[in-house]
Scaffold this motif. Structure first.
Motif, PDB file in Angstrom:
ATOM      1  N   VAL A   1      58.351  35.982  -1.439  1.00 42.18           N
ATOM      2  CA  VAL A   1      58.706  37.063  -2.372  1.00 42.18           C
ATOM      3  C   VAL A   1      57.466  37.852  -2.758  1.00 42.18           C
ATOM      4  O   VAL A   1      57.506  39.082  -2.921  1.00 42.18           O
ATOM      5  N   LEU A   2      56.340  37.143  -2.897  1.00 39.75           N
ATOM      6  CA  LEU A   2      55.088  37.792  -3.289  1.00 39.75           C
ATOM      7  C   LEU A   2      54.362  38.437  -2.112  1.00 39.75           C
ATOM      8  O   LEU A   2      53.245  38.925  -2.261  1.00 39.75           O
ATOM      9  N   GLY A   3      54.985  38.372  -0.912  1.00 39.64           N
ATOM     10  CA  GLY A   3      54.419  39.107   0.225  1.00 39.64           C
ATOM     11  C   GLY A   3      53.732  38.288   1.282  1.00 39.64           C
ATOM     12  O   GLY A   3      53.113  38.853   2.200  1.00 39.64           O
ATOM     13  N   ALA A   4      53.808  36.974   1.194  1.00 40.13           N
ATOM     14  CA  ALA A   4      53.154  36.133   2.211  1.00 40.13           C
ATOM     15  C   ALA A   4      53.831  36.319   3.561  1.00 40.13           C
ATOM     16  O   ALA A   4      55.060  36.434   3.643  1.00 40.13           O
ATOM     17  N   SER A   5      53.030  36.370   4.633  1.00 39.69           N
ATOM     18  CA  SER A   5      53.575  36.541   5.985  1.00 39.69           C
ATOM     19  C   SER A   5      53.978  35.192   6.574  1.00 39.69           C
ATOM     20  O   SER A   5      53.603  34.127   6.078  1.00 39.69           O
ATOM     21  N   VAL A   6      54.761  35.269   7.657  1.00 41.37           N
ATOM     22  CA  VAL A   6      55.180  34.036   8.350  1.00 41.37           C
ATOM     23  C   VAL A   6      53.973  33.282   8.879  1.00 41.37           C
ATOM     24  O   VAL A   6      53.868  32.055   8.748  1.00 41.37           O
ATOM     25  N   SER A   7      53.030  34.019   9.484  1.00 39.97           N
ATOM     26  CA  SER A   7      51.833  33.373  10.032  1.00 39.97           C
ATOM     27  C   SER A   7      51.000  32.732   8.929  1.00 39.97           C
ATOM     28  O   SER A   7      50.429  31.646   9.106  1.00 39.97           O
ATOM     29  N   GLY A   8      50.935  33.390   7.783  1.00 38.82           N
ATOM     30  CA  GLY A   8      50.161  32.837   6.668  1.00 38.82           C
ATOM     31  C   GLY A   8      50.766  31.551   6.150  1.00 38.82           C
ATOM     32  O   GLY A   8      50.046  30.585   5.862  1.00 38.82           O
ATOM     33  N   ILE A   9      52.094  31.516   6.010  1.00 42.25           N
ATOM     34  CA  ILE A   9      52.759  30.299   5.528  1.00 42.25           C
ATOM     35  C   ILE A   9      52.634  29.187   6.567  1.00 42.25           C
ATOM     36  O   ILE A   9      52.420  28.017   6.226  1.00 42.25           O
ATOM     37  N   THR A  10      52.736  29.555   7.868  1.00 43.70           N
ATOM     38  CA  THR A  10      52.575  28.559   8.930  1.00 43.70           C
ATOM     39  C   THR A  10      51.198  27.929   8.880  1.00 43.70           C
ATOM     40  O   THR A  10      51.040  26.702   9.000  1.00 43.70           O
ATOM     41  N   ARG A  11      50.171  28.782   8.677  1.00 45.24           N
ATOM     42  CA  ARG A  11      48.802  28.252   8.568  1.00 45.24           C
ATOM     43  C   ARG A  11      48.666  27.347   7.357  1.00 45.24           C
ATOM     44  O   ARG A  11      48.013  26.304   7.419  1.00 45.24           O
ATOM     45  N   LEU A  12      49.295  27.737   6.254  1.00 49.70           N
ATOM     46  CA  LEU A  12      49.227  26.954   5.020  1.00 49.70           C
ATOM     47  C   LEU A  12      49.794  25.552   5.227  1.00 49.70           C
ATOM     48  O   LEU A  12      49.185  24.558   4.835  1.00 49.70           O
ATOM     49  N   LEU A  13      50.965  25.486   5.873  1.00 51.20           N
ATOM     50  CA  LEU A  13      51.620  24.192   6.063  1.00 51.20           C
ATOM     51  C   LEU A  13      50.921  23.341   7.130  1.00 51.20           C
ATOM     52  O   LEU A  13      51.001  22.118   7.107  1.00 51.20           O
ATOM     53  N   SER A  14      50.253  24.003   8.078  1.00 46.65           N
ATOM     54  CA  SER A  14      49.620  23.276   9.184  1.00 46.65           C
ATOM     55  C   SER A  14      48.219  22.789   8.843  1.00 46.65           C
ATOM     56  O   SER A  14      47.738  21.803   9.423  1.00 46.65           O
ATOM     57  N   ALA A  15      47.550  23.488   7.923  1.00 48.56           N
ATOM     58  CA  ALA A  15      46.128  23.234   7.677  1.00 48.56           C
ATOM     59  C   ALA A  15      45.849  21.791   7.278  1.00 48.56           C
ATOM     60  O   ALA A  15      44.921  21.156   7.803  1.00 48.56           O
ATOM     61  N   ASP A  16      46.660  21.249   6.360  1.00 43.29           N
ATOM     62  CA  ASP A  16      46.393  19.888   5.876  1.00 43.29           C
ATOM     63  C   ASP A  16      46.479  18.866   7.004  1.00 43.29           C
ATOM     64  O   ASP A  16      45.652  17.948   7.101  1.00 43.29           O
ATOM     65  N   PHE A  17      47.471  19.024   7.869  1.00 46.29           N
ATOM     66  CA  PHE A  17      47.635  18.073   8.967  1.00 46.29           C
ATOM     67  C   PHE A  17      46.499  18.194   9.985  1.00 46.29           C
ATOM     68  O   PHE A  17      46.017  17.199  10.526  1.00 46.29           O
ATOM     69  N   LEU A  18      46.096  19.413  10.277  1.00 44.69           N
ATOM     70  CA  LEU A  18      45.014  19.614  11.245  1.00 44.69           C
ATOM     71  C   LEU A  18      43.699  19.039  10.725  1.00 44.69           C
ATOM     72  O   LEU A  18      42.870  18.544  11.506  1.00 44.69           O
ATOM     73  N   LYS A  19      43.518  19.093   9.401  1.00 41.00           N
ATOM     74  CA  LYS A  19      42.316  18.464   8.822  1.00 41.00           C
ATOM     75  C   LYS A  19      42.315  16.967   9.098  1.00 41.00           C
ATOM     76  O   LYS A  19      41.289  16.370   9.421  1.00 41.00           O
ATOM     77  N   LEU A  20      43.488  16.352   8.977  1.00 44.62           N
ATOM     78  CA  LEU A  20      43.595  14.908   9.231  1.00 44.62           C
ATOM     79  C   LEU A  20      43.274  14.588  10.688  1.00 44.62           C
ATOM     80  O   LEU A  20      42.600  13.598  10.982  1.00 44.62           O
ATOM     81  N   VAL A  21      43.773  15.417  11.612  1.00 42.89           N
ATOM     82  CA  VAL A  21      43.484  15.205  13.036  1.00 42.89           C
ATOM     83  C   VAL A  21      41.993  15.384  13.298  1.00 42.89           C
ATOM     84  O   VAL A  21      41.400  14.659  14.107  1.00 42.89           O
ATOM     85  N   GLY A  22      41.387  16.354  12.621  1.00 45.06           N
ATOM     86  CA  GLY A  22      39.944  16.553  12.767  1.00 45.06           C
ATOM     87  C   GLY A  22      39.160  15.340  12.306  1.00 45.06           C
ATOM     88  O   GLY A  22      38.194  14.912  12.971  1.00 45.06           O
TER      89      GLY A  22
END
Length: 793
Positions: free
Chosen positions: A706-727
């Motif tokens: 609603v506040l204007g976040a893009s699909v790619s931005g939300i995808t990055r948001l949800l993926s970032a925590d998991f990718l940190k764990l893999v790193g």
């Protein structure tokens, strides 16, 4: 009983309500159980090798340590005279037996049937020492006459079409000598060291090779059976200098090597046991348990992640009187129930994948559910998985405060989230480690396979000399060259890539009489060097027409270096011909070192004699530009014309080369398989956690959109925590994988260096796999209509 029914009813309800997560749990556990299952069957086959022999604990093979200038080498070859002398002179040895070292492939003719079969020449005592049950014939008198033969049931069917009433039938060997079938034995189990299709009296082999009457001729395998309470240490002490007592000056010291160790612990370094296939058994057993643990981690992660969905249930049950222990029992029961379902799925999958696994490891394993031990193991592993997978979730869920839960106050989940992250890191640490190990093992095998061997193994075939091939070699070679598909042909007495015949009796000017240097000997025809692609680096090759008098020899560079400074061309090598005569040979040329025997090490020096009469093999070099099938067809036509009594059989030298990497190839294939399974199981858990995270953050995602976040931005948001764990997992896996592979590579004198880019690629690959796994759920959540997301809240 009523409580069990209630547990099952609750478990079913919970499974159905959470179908996706339940399936991921069950399927992940099933894959782990399949992995454990195939490894259990493989390990069982390995550790039960030779168990079909009743006297296994009392059967020994005589091995020998040879001291070459302080370097001790261990061999299985022994003098033919040793067996009888041991039995007569050493107390505690009840029986001995000799066998020819290598399986002999002979042509058998029965009526209009012609077929090859491999076997060995043995003493009759073989059937008293080893458990080889007769279905026909007399085990007490297996060879009633010299030219008798005992065959396996499989061989009998191949020869006669049946296993009954074959004793007394006559078959012709090599189109010359008739043999009478004197017995039929049961087929030898696949997991047996001693394998053959037929056996014949050792006396035939002994008579064909007069040199065996010499104590210095180490050319047979010797076996011994000890008395039930014999002192092995005392017997080995007597054996240590036993050969030297009969052959003064001998440097070979014999010892008894137990049948219990033949398969798994047969490697020796500097005269001492240093391992064997037992290392692979231990390694892959450990990996199987680790993968099973990864599957249990999935269960823990998904169960604790879904904890909020069951919080109200726990609160109500506690209010109505359920104690913590009862809740723990319930959740453990649910985990066991899911583990049982996973076990059923695993058994079904095992039936499907086992044929492919058998092809991979070259075995004939079966699930064997009719065997009690298999059922006990299946039940035991299932219970372990259920308890292990359900332990943490049950403790965590049963600890919820009912007051907070029923008031809607969210309990603190920091510790649970921390544990979940730790388990994800553990999963991917193992997966990345296996990926790196698989890559490095592959690199090492390819490194050795691409090693400059000093010869050209491609487009080269070998044939066993049969019938008149040796006598008619000149005509055969002429006919082969006339086909236009052949470059050259030659004779040799040993398989070029294998160890073959060697001696420490060769001498030259300047060599100390006390120096013991192992030198391999090859008897060849003049065309051999060119045919195999070896290179003459000094002097000249054998002349096209060479006198077979042994006066000229070729040597390898390593032997030239041992002979002192300067070129060895023109120098003299002295080779004992008998006890009182020596052949003095002139070095005509020096051959570039070539690799044989141990593909990872430095080969022993070699001396080539131009003595084609001693050859056993025909080597043929095919034209590289010609289609192999066409070339083989034309070669076959020539052999049928000039050696019609024998079927055309051959083997590619590069196939022989590949067979020398059986253990390493198996390790690479199993590592690749386990790495794939570990990644799949880890991704199943990651998929479930990503789905749970997206579901839990539905309202947040709606507000962001609603506040204007893009699909790619939300995808990055949800993926970032998991990718940190893999790193983080990659950082843990890198040093573990490096240390493991560095230790493994130390076993090989010729080995690769470990490169940093392997670790980078493995880490990137793990990141991409994780990203693909997460992105489906992340994109799905990001594409949701924010109005629906906010309404859902």
């Amino acid at each position: 009983m009523m409580m069990l029914k209630n547990y099952i009813k609750i478990s079913f309800r919970h499974l159905w309500k959470n179908k996706t997560y339940s399936f991921l749990n069950i399927f992940g556990l099933a894959i782990g159980l399949v992995c454990a299952g195939v490894i259990f069957l493989w390990v069982e086959d390995e550790v039960t090798y030779d168990s079909s022999h009743v006297k296994k604990d009392r059967i020994y093979q005589v091995w020998e340590n040879w001291n070459y200038d302080g370097n001790i080498r261990t061999f299985t070859s022994t003098p033919a005279l040793l067996a009888d002398a041991m039995k007569t002179e050493i107390p505690g040895i009840t029986q001995t037996c000799r066998t020819s070292e290598q399986t002999t492939n002979l042509l058998f003719t029965f009526g209009d049937k012609k077929m090859y079969a491999g076997g060995i020449y043995v003493d009759a005592s073989l059937f008293n020492i080893f458990t080889l049950p007769f279905t026909e014939g007399n085990a007490a008198v297996p060879f009633p006459q010299l030219y008798s033969i005992v065959v396996t049931e499989k061989t009998a069917r191949k020869f006669f079409g049946d296993t009954k009433n074959v004793v007394g039938k006559t078959i012709t060997v090599d189109n010359a000598q008739p043999y009478v079938v004197s017995g039929v034995i049961k087929d030898i189990p696949e997991n047996s060291t001693l394998k053959f299709e037929w056996v014949a009296p050792f006396e035939i082999f002994f008579n064909q090779n007069p040199y065996l009457k010499n104590w210095g001729a180490n050319s047979v395998d010797t076996y011994a059976e000890l008395a039930p309470h014999a002192d092995l240490t005392a017997i080995n002490h007597k054996l240590q200098n036993f050969i030297a007592a009969h052959n003064p000056g001998a440097i070979n010291q014999a010892f008894l090597f137990s049948m219990n160790n033949w398969r798994l612990r047969d490697q020796f370094t500097d005269g001492k046991q240093s391992g064997g296939r037992i290392e692979y058994v231990r390694l892959f057993s450990l990996i199987a348990w680790i993968i099973l643990f990864i599957a249990c981690i999935n269960f823990m992660n998904l169960s604790t992640a879904r904890s909020e969905k069951r919080a109200k249930e726990v609160g109500i049950r506690k209010v109505v009187g359920a104690g913590k222990s009862r809740l723990i029992t319930q959740f453990i029961g649910e985990a066991l129930f899911m583990s049982m379902l996973a076990a059923v799925m695993a058994v079904l999958l095992l039936f499907l994948v086992l044929p492919a696994f058998n092809a991979l490891v070259d075995k004939r394993l079966s699930v064997g559910l009719n065997e009690p031990m298999h059922l006990i193991w299946l039940l035991g592993i299932t219970l372990i998985c259920g308890v292990l997978a359900g332990s943490y979730p049950s403790l965590y869920l049963s600890s919820f405060n009912p007051v907070f839960v029923l008031k809607g106050i969210k309990s603190k989940t920091g510790s649970a989230a921390f544990v979940r992250k730790g388990l994800v890191i553990a999963q991917f640490s193992v997966s990345i480690t296996l990926i790196i190990c698989t890559a490095i093992i592959y690199q090492q095998i390819q490194h050795v396979k691409k090693r400059n061997l000093g010869l050209n193994k491609d487009n080269l075939i070998s044939m066993q000399l049969q019938g008149t091939m040796k006598q008619n070699f000149a005509a055969i070679k002429t006919a082969l060259l006339a086909t236009g598909v052949i470059e050259n042909a030659a004779l040799a007495d040993q398989v070029t890539l294998y160890g073959g015949n060697n001696t420490d009796d060769i001498s030259w000017s300047g060599k100390s009489p006390t120096d013991k240097i192992l030198v391999s000997q090859r008897r060849i025809s003049p065309e051999f060097i060119q045919t195999t692609g070896m290179k003459i680096v000094a002097g000249s090759d054998f002349k096209p027409v060479a006198a077979a008098n042994g006066m000229d020899v070729l040597i390898t560079e390593s032997l030239e270096q041992l002979m002192g400074k300067g070129s060895a061309v023109g120098k003299t090598i002295n080779t004992p011909f008998s006890a009182d005569s020596v052949i003095h040979s002139r070095v005509a040329g020096v051959v570039k070192n070539y690799v044989y025997g141990n593909m990872y090490g430095s080969p022993d020096p070699v001396v080539f004699y131009c003595v084609p009469d001693g050859a056993n093999l025909l080597y043929v070099r095919m034209n590289a530009a010609t289609d192999k099938e066409t070339a083989l067809h034309k070669i076959g036509d020539v052999m049928k014309e000039l050696n019609p009594a024998y079927p055309f059989t051959y083997q590619f030298v590069d196939d022989q080369f590949n067979e020398m990497f059986t253990n390493e190839t198996l390790m690479q294939q199993l590592s690749r398989l386990f790495a794939t399974l570990a990644i799949v199981i880890s991704c199943l858990g990651l998929f479930g956690l990503a789905a749970y995270t997206a579901e839990r953050r539905t309202k947040e995602i709606g507000i962001r959109k609603v506040l204007g976040a893009s699909v790619s931005g939300i995808t990055r948001l949800l993926s970032a925590d998991f990718l940190k764990l893999v790193g983080i997992a990659a950082l843990i896996a890198f040093p573990v994988a490096w240390y493991t592979m560095d230790q493994w590579l130390q076993k090989f004198p010729y080995r690769i260096s470990i490169h940093y880019w392997v670790f980078v690629l493995a880490g990137v690959a793990a990141m991409l796999i994780a990203l693909l796994t997460i992105s489906f759920q992340s994109i799905k959540a990001a594409l949701m209509n924010p109005i629906n997301s906010l309404k859902a809240e």
